[in-house]
Design an enzyme around this catalytic site. Structure first.
Site, short mmCIF file in Angstrom:
data_model
loop_
_atom_site.label_atom_id
_atom_site.label_comp_id
_atom_site.label_asym_id
_atom_site.label_seq_id
_atom_site.Cartn_x
_atom_site.Cartn_y
_atom_site.Cartn_z
N SER A 58 2.61 24.05 -4.33
CA SER A 58 2.33 24.54 -2.99
C SER A 58 1.03 23.92 -2.50
CB SER A 58 2.20 26.07 -2.98
OG SER A 58 3.40 26.69 -3.39
N ALA A 110 3.14 30.06 1.62
CA ALA A 110 3.61 31.16 2.45
C ALA A 110 2.63 32.33 2.39
CB ALA A 110 5.00 31.60 1.99
N HIS A 147 12.57 29.32 0.92
CA HIS A 147 13.81 28.66 0.51
C HIS A 147 14.99 29.11 1.39
CE1 HIS A 147 11.26 27.16 -2.52
NE2 HIS A 147 11.37 28.14 -3.37
#
Length: 277
Positions: A58, A110, A147
């Protein structure tokens, strides 16, 4: 030269690596040995120094990974869309911020984006695939989904409360949403990193040119989702910025980490990005 690689069990990653792992592109003298782990496992391995030579990570986690270089190819960038905050019923964003939110990991981009958007909130980490059921059952008041669940949440009885990509797009004047990248150990050396980056770029280009073939392979990582939904997801996150992040991709990475540092959410380390090939 053997290079160990870690990628996620997600259709977009599988699609990107398909040609590389199946001998469809020139590997420029590199031999790849790959493993598959979920993104937060790879994030934690990278932050702890135990990641493969090249690993998916990430963007948020990159701030915790000194000694790594971000590759220019293979990034997951939303183009006006991104991870979703979902809940049951008619919950508002204010309701969500005051409830317990199921999140896919504290090192995910996120999570950082949601912290930047709403501030501090109570949360519980769990595997990303368990989040919809936790919210639907009432175990969590809301969920942060990544996802394919970004596309399937309605069929699981959940409602979108906020799209972090839309928030980012408005906040930054249209920059791509920086979510995931691939990073290489800087100790591999600039020449080897450039070679791998070029191989990955060729693999992505091959997949886009042979979409059905690459999708057949990616469906092995579909988690039983319908092919139509998985194809839609792949087309969203394997886009022109994936092939080469360009100046916009670099700026989006720098911007989100600078915002995180300013808010005291990430370390002061500023990751390096590989030189243009």
């Amino acid at each position: 030269m053997e290079v160990t690689v870690g990628h996620t069990p997600d259709a977009d990653d599988a699609f990107m690596f398909y040609a590389m792992l199946t001998g469809r592109v020139d590997m420029r003298g590199l031999e790849v040995r790959h493993t598959v782990e979920d993104i937060e496992t790879l994030n934690r391995a990278g932050a702890g120094g135990g990641a493969p030579d090249v690993t998916a990570a990430s963007v948020h986690a990159c701030a915790h990974m000194p000694g790594h270089t971000i590759l220019r190819s293979g990034g997951s960038f939303g183009l006006g869309y991104g991870p979703l905050v979902v809940a049951r019923g008619d919950a508002t964003l204010e309701d969500v911020a005051s409830s317990r939110v199921a999140v896919p990991g504290r090192l995910t981009s996120a999570f950082l984006l949601m912290r930047l958007m709403v501030g501090e909130f109570e949360h519980e980490e769990m595997r990303f695939s368990d989040i919809p059921a936790a919210v639907a059952s009432g175990r969590a008041g809301a969920g942060l989904v990544i996802h394919e669940t970004q596309l399937s949440h309605e069929s699981e009885g959940l409602r979108k409360v906020a799209d972090l990509g839309e928030w980012w797009h408005a906040r930054t004047g249209g920059l791509p949403v920086p979510l995931g990248v691939n990073v290489a150990r800087t100790s591999l050396g600039g020449e080897a990193i450039s070679r791998f980056d070029a191989c990955l770029r060729d693999s992505i280009v091959y997949g886009l040119a042979h979409f059905g073939e690459a999708m057949d392979y990616a469906m092995e990582y579909s988690r039983s989702k319908p092919r139509e939904l998985v194809e839609r997801f792949v087309r969203m996150y394997v886009n022109p910025v994936t092939v080469e992040m360009g100046a916009a991709g670099e700026e989006s990475i720098a911007r989100v980490l600078a915002m995180g540092r300013e808010a005291g959410l990430v370390p002061q380390h500023e990751p390096r990005v590989a030189a243009k090939g």
